[in-house]
Write a protein that holds these residues in place. Sequence first.
Motif, short mmCIF file in Angstrom:
data_model
loop_
_atom_site.label_atom_id
_atom_site.label_comp_id
_atom_site.label_asym_id
_atom_site.label_seq_id
_atom_site.Cartn_x
_atom_site.Cartn_y
_atom_site.Cartn_z
N ASP A 143 138.20 46.07 -10.58
CA ASP A 143 138.79 44.82 -11.00
C ASP A 143 139.55 44.14 -9.86
N TRP A 144 138.94 44.11 -8.67
CA TRP A 144 139.67 43.59 -7.50
C TRP A 144 140.03 42.13 -7.65
N MET A 145 139.27 41.38 -8.46
CA MET A 145 139.58 39.95 -8.57
C MET A 145 140.92 39.69 -9.23
N ARG A 146 141.47 40.69 -9.89
CA ARG A 146 142.78 40.49 -10.52
C ARG A 146 143.94 40.97 -9.66
N HIS A 147 143.62 41.47 -8.47
CA HIS A 147 144.68 41.87 -7.54
C HIS A 147 145.49 40.62 -7.13
N PRO A 148 146.82 40.76 -6.97
CA PRO A 148 147.66 39.58 -6.67
C PRO A 148 147.18 38.74 -5.49
N ARG A 149 146.62 39.36 -4.46
CA ARG A 149 146.19 38.58 -3.31
C ARG A 149 144.87 37.85 -3.55
N LEU A 150 144.10 38.33 -4.49
CA LEU A 150 142.77 37.77 -4.70
C LEU A 150 142.70 36.83 -5.89
N ARG A 151 143.57 37.06 -6.88
CA ARG A 151 143.47 36.23 -8.07
C ARG A 151 144.00 34.82 -7.83
N ILE A 152 144.80 34.63 -6.74
CA ILE A 152 145.34 33.29 -6.44
C ILE A 152 144.33 32.42 -5.70
N LEU A 153 143.22 32.99 -5.30
CA LEU A 153 142.26 32.22 -4.49
C LEU A 153 141.61 31.11 -5.31
N GLY A 154 141.41 29.97 -4.64
CA GLY A 154 140.72 28.86 -5.26
C GLY A 154 139.22 29.12 -5.35
N GLU A 155 138.50 28.09 -5.82
CA GLU A 155 137.06 28.28 -6.02
C GLU A 155 136.34 28.48 -4.68
N GLU A 156 135.17 29.10 -4.79
CA GLU A 156 134.30 29.26 -3.62
C GLU A 156 133.63 27.92 -3.32
N PRO A 157 133.85 27.40 -2.11
CA PRO A 157 133.33 26.06 -1.80
C PRO A 157 131.80 25.94 -1.91
N LEU A 158 131.08 27.01 -1.60
CA LEU A 158 129.62 26.88 -1.58
C LEU A 158 129.03 26.76 -2.98
N THR A 159 129.72 27.32 -3.97
CA THR A 159 129.12 27.32 -5.31
C THR A 159 129.79 26.34 -6.27
N LEU A 160 130.92 25.76 -5.89
CA LEU A 160 131.58 24.86 -6.84
C LEU A 160 130.76 23.59 -7.03
N ARG A 161 130.94 22.98 -8.23
CA ARG A 161 130.31 21.69 -8.51
C ARG A 161 131.36 20.62 -8.24
N ILE A 162 130.99 19.68 -7.36
CA ILE A 162 131.99 18.79 -6.75
C ILE A 162 132.78 17.96 -7.76
N GLU A 163 132.09 17.22 -8.63
CA GLU A 163 132.82 16.31 -9.51
C GLU A 163 133.76 17.04 -10.48
N PRO A 164 133.26 18.06 -11.20
CA PRO A 164 134.18 18.79 -12.08
C PRO A 164 135.33 19.45 -11.32
N PHE A 165 135.03 19.95 -10.12
CA PHE A 165 136.08 20.59 -9.32
C PHE A 165 137.18 19.59 -8.98
N LEU A 166 136.78 18.41 -8.50
CA LEU A 166 137.78 17.40 -8.12
C LEU A 166 138.59 16.97 -9.34
N ALA A 167 137.90 16.77 -10.48
CA ALA A 167 138.61 16.33 -11.69
C ALA A 167 139.67 17.35 -12.09
N LYS A 168 139.36 18.61 -11.90
CA LYS A 168 140.27 19.66 -12.35
C LYS A 168 141.33 20.02 -11.31
N HIS A 169 140.97 20.01 -10.03
CA HIS A 169 141.85 20.62 -9.03
C HIS A 169 142.43 19.67 -7.99
N TYR A 170 141.90 18.44 -7.85
CA TYR A 170 142.41 17.59 -6.76
C TYR A 170 143.83 17.11 -7.10
N PRO A 171 144.80 17.41 -6.23
CA PRO A 171 146.19 17.04 -6.54
C PRO A 171 146.47 15.57 -6.22
N ASP A 172 146.12 14.71 -7.15
CA ASP A 172 146.14 13.25 -6.95
C ASP A 172 147.40 12.69 -6.33
#
Length: 297
Positions: A143-172
């Motif tokens: 369950d390494w993805m729940r380790h404190p150093r890893l669970r704070i990581l943002g999405e993987e840029p290569l696989t994210l979908r741009i429009e939904p990602f921006l809508a959800k995460h871009y700090p306007d």
Amino acid sequence: MPELPEVETIVRLLAPGIEGKRILSADLRLPRLLLGSDPGDFNPRLEGLRLERIVRRGKYIILELPGLSLVVHLGMTGQLTYAPPDASEKPGFYRTVTGMQKALGVHPIDKHTHLIVRWEDGSRVLFRDPRTFGKLFLIEGRDWMRHPRLRILGEEPLTLRIEPFLAKHYPDGSARSIKALLLDQSFLSGVGNIYADEALFRSGIHPARKVKDVKPLQRPLLLQAVKDVLRAGIKNSGTSFSDYRKPDGTQGSNFERLQVYGRGGQPCRKCGAVLRKTGIAQRGTVFCPRCQPLPKR
Ligand SMILES: [Zn+2]
């Protein structure tokens, strides 16, 4: 510092040599690189375990073992190299079926070699890190993805979908620089100084532009540029600007293809203007004053 394309290259090239193989022995030579567990237990815990999978998340490398995950962060100057079963302990030359052949460049074991993992087939993985900003840690289970150093990581840029990602995460409303946002591992994981500068150049955005002032129409272009520069970096096996090496010890070829990073004072390849180097987000930042103008306000 190795970024997503460098770490991805290392994982892809290491995997065929070590996945499915059993660890014969581990030799941790610099105990302070190991965070969060007793260095005295490290070597015996790894011995005899069979590597199920090696994966990347952000700039982290995760070796999934039965009941245990070993996480490696390369820091500034970390190298993970692979010496095949027939490689000499002191490379220079190694034996092949046709005689002696010059080693591809795997560094011999020296004072900067901080971890040696020997595999059942006689191959070795060496972790070498002259500046010792690298880190190792062990996580119980899978369950390494729940380790404190890893669970704070943002999405993987290569696989994210741009429009939904921006809508959800871009700090306007954010007044920090767009460069600082790209470097923020909780926004996008794996982007560092090289690929942030390259993506900003490619999308024509000044690195000091405030996050809130990047126009909504430019934001998807910037994200696409991030994907494009990372993919190009992987295709060229990473950027060897200083210490980064592929697992066989050779350099990646992406450096010569960079547009701005490492080119301060040289002419822009697009417009000929002199590229400017400055400090933004506490990092050396290179940009083209003509291709990436800061709008007058
Ligand atoms: Zn230019």
